[in-house]
Design an enzyme around this catalytic site. Structure first.
Site, PDB file in Angstrom:
ATOM      1  N   SER A   1       1.253  50.768  -9.286  1.00  0.00           N
ATOM      2  CA  SER A   1      -0.016  51.009 -10.196  1.00  0.00           C
ATOM      3  C   SER A   1      -0.522  49.876 -10.522  1.00  0.00           C
ATOM      4  O   SER A   1      -0.116  49.126 -11.508  1.00  0.00           O
ATOM      5  CB  SER A   1       0.415  51.948 -11.556  1.00  0.00           C
ATOM      6  OG  SER A   1      -0.618  52.254 -12.330  1.00  0.00           O
ATOM      7  N   CYS A   2      -1.805  49.300  -9.882  1.00  0.00           N
ATOM      8  CA  CYS A   2      -2.199  47.976  -9.962  1.00  0.00           C
ATOM      9  C   CYS A   2      -3.441  47.953 -10.614  1.00  0.00           C
ATOM     10  O   CYS A   2      -4.278  48.963 -10.873  1.00  0.00           O
ATOM     11  CB  CYS A   2      -2.202  47.506  -8.665  1.00  0.00           C
ATOM     12  SG  CYS A   2      -0.925  47.819  -7.586  1.00  0.00           S
ATOM     13  N   GLY A   3      -4.131  46.646 -10.786  1.00  0.00           N
ATOM     14  CA  GLY A   3      -5.495  46.590 -11.204  1.00  0.00           C
ATOM     15  C   GLY A   3      -6.507  45.868 -10.114  1.00  0.00           C
ATOM     16  O   GLY A   3      -5.927  45.133  -9.315  1.00  0.00           O
TER      17      GLY A   3
END
Length: 432
Positions: A22-24
């Site tokens: 769950s990244c940016g």
């Protein structure tokens, strides 16, 4: 534990089948395609402001990785070539392979020779190798221990390839053969990885924190590095061992979320080996298998799938619609022709499904799409000076309110596309 290789075997509570992230993710682009160094700087600001989206280990100088994808900075490479006494052809007639190579001198020579063999076999010319200038100040000791030798190979296009798209297809064939064979041989060659290999785009990434990308790679701080786009990513992987190759962006995409169906997707791609053909790729297609190697991250797999579809002649938006369709079955409000499109391609390819926001580019266009459920956010802002800023959240790049002409968000199954040649945003309804 840090490694250049993804941990593929079950160990204790770890199982590679449970890898998620769950990244940016975000990008900034000039809609008219005007290149500048400011685009790079703004992309790096977005990355820093997404820092909270990235993982940090027990050592505050060790994270899960970050990176930046930009267009080939021709002025930078032309200046380097002049200083080194090389004659660089015009843009589009050369490509840059960003390479992570073994640090051991003899192993690195073997890896470089391995790559050069396929370059020559496919009729292209190696102009030179370039050592990528880096600044190691502030980089964690454990990161340095796993750091590869970072080099770029400059490849000159065969004059018989009169079309840049044909050149891109040949580069894909070279890269696939090089890395697939390296994986098969193993040993030091298994440490050989190419973050990018294109005549249009280049990826600067690594096992870095968000704030380190712009200082680690001197190229990104050089005013001669100019691009009309900067696609950035800060990684937070909840069940993966961090490594240099697993940082994003990949060669065409950066991804926030997860593809839950990846195991079946990869198996189906492999199962179609004897039924897949391409007039554009011709005999080169048989040289590229496996098209989507096992043991990669979900993002790497969908990136492999996207690039083969684009190389086979599908437009970038068309290929993304095939991979991540919107909810079409039993949707009475959808245009019948649009529903027929999705129904047709559902018979050819299974959806790469899961909660995902994906930004994608081929250097000519840049866009983003959400999965059919829209469980990952993606918001964008358009300004009066032709900038578009898209990210997994708002506020990643400060913009004066009076400069904003549009604020909106991507909706479930919808797509946003910027075409630099046309100098405009193409919305979802026009795309489809």
């Amino acid at each position: 534990m840090l490694s250049n290789k993804k941990q593929e075997s079950v160990q204790g509570l770890y199982n590679p089948l449970n890898e998620h992230d769950s990244c940016g993710v975000g990008f900034v682009a000039n809609i008219k395609g005007d290149k500048s160094h400011d685009i790079i700087l703004n992309g790096l600001k977005i990355l820093v402001n997404l820092d909270h989206r990235g993982a940090v280990g027990d050592d505050p100088l060790v994270g899960d990785g970050a990176g930046c994808l930009i267009q080939i900075p021709d002025e930078l490479f032309r200046d380097w070539a002049n200083n080194e006494g090389h004659t660089l052809p015009q843009p589009g007639h050369y490509a840059v392979a960003m390479c992570f190579l073994p640090r051991d001198d003899s192993a690195r020579e073997i890896a470089m020779g391995h790559f050069e063999k396929f370059i020559t076999a496919e009729g292209q010319q190696l102009l030179a190798w370039r050592n990528v200038p880096t600044n190691l100040e502030g980089i964690g000791t454990r990161v340095l221990e796993s750091m590869p030798s970072i080099n770029q190979a400059i490849i000159v296009r065969d004059p018989d390839l009169t079309d840049q798209n044909a050149f891109e297809r040949k580069l894909l064939a070279i890269r696939k053969q090089t890395l697939n064979k390296a994986r098969e041989i193993g040993g030091h060659l298994s440490d050989f990885y190419m973050p990018s290999f294109s005549s249009r785009t280049i990826v600067y990434k690594g096992l870095l924190l968000a704030r380190q990308v712009g200082t680690f790679y001197d190229d990104l701080a050089n005013p001669k590095t100019k691009s009309a786009l900067a696609l950035v990513h800060q990684r937070f992987s909840t069940n993966t061992f961090p490594s240099w190759p697993l940082a994003h962006p990949y060669r065409m995409i950066a991804h926030n979320g997860e593809i839950n169906t990846v195991r079946g997707n990869v198996n189906w791609m492999a199962a179609r080996r004897h039924s897949i053909s391409s007039d554009l790729l011709g005999p080169d297609l048989d040289k590229m298998w496996p098209l989507v190697p096992h043991g990669q991250s979900d993002t790497a797999c969908i990136d492999n799938a996207l690039e083969i579809l684009v190389a086979g002649g599908y437009s970038l938006a068309h290929a993304m619609m095939m991979l991540i369709p919107e909810a079409w079955a039993g949707n009475p409000s959808m245009d019948p022709k649009q529903r027929a499109f999705y129904e047709y391609y559902a018979a050819l390819m299974e959806p790469w499904d899961g909660p995902a926001a994906i930004a994608f580019t081929d250097g000519l266009q840049i866009g983003a799409t959400l999965d059919r459920n829209g469980l990952r956010p993606a918001r964008y802002v358009v300004t009066d000076d032709d900038l578009i800023i898209m990210a997994s959240e708002v506020g990643v790049l400060p913009v004066a309110e009076e400069k904003i002409i549009k604020k909106w968000r991507l909706q479930p199954g919808k797509m946003l596309l910027i075409d630099f040649a046309e100098g405009r945003i193409i919305d979802d309804s026009e795309i489809k």
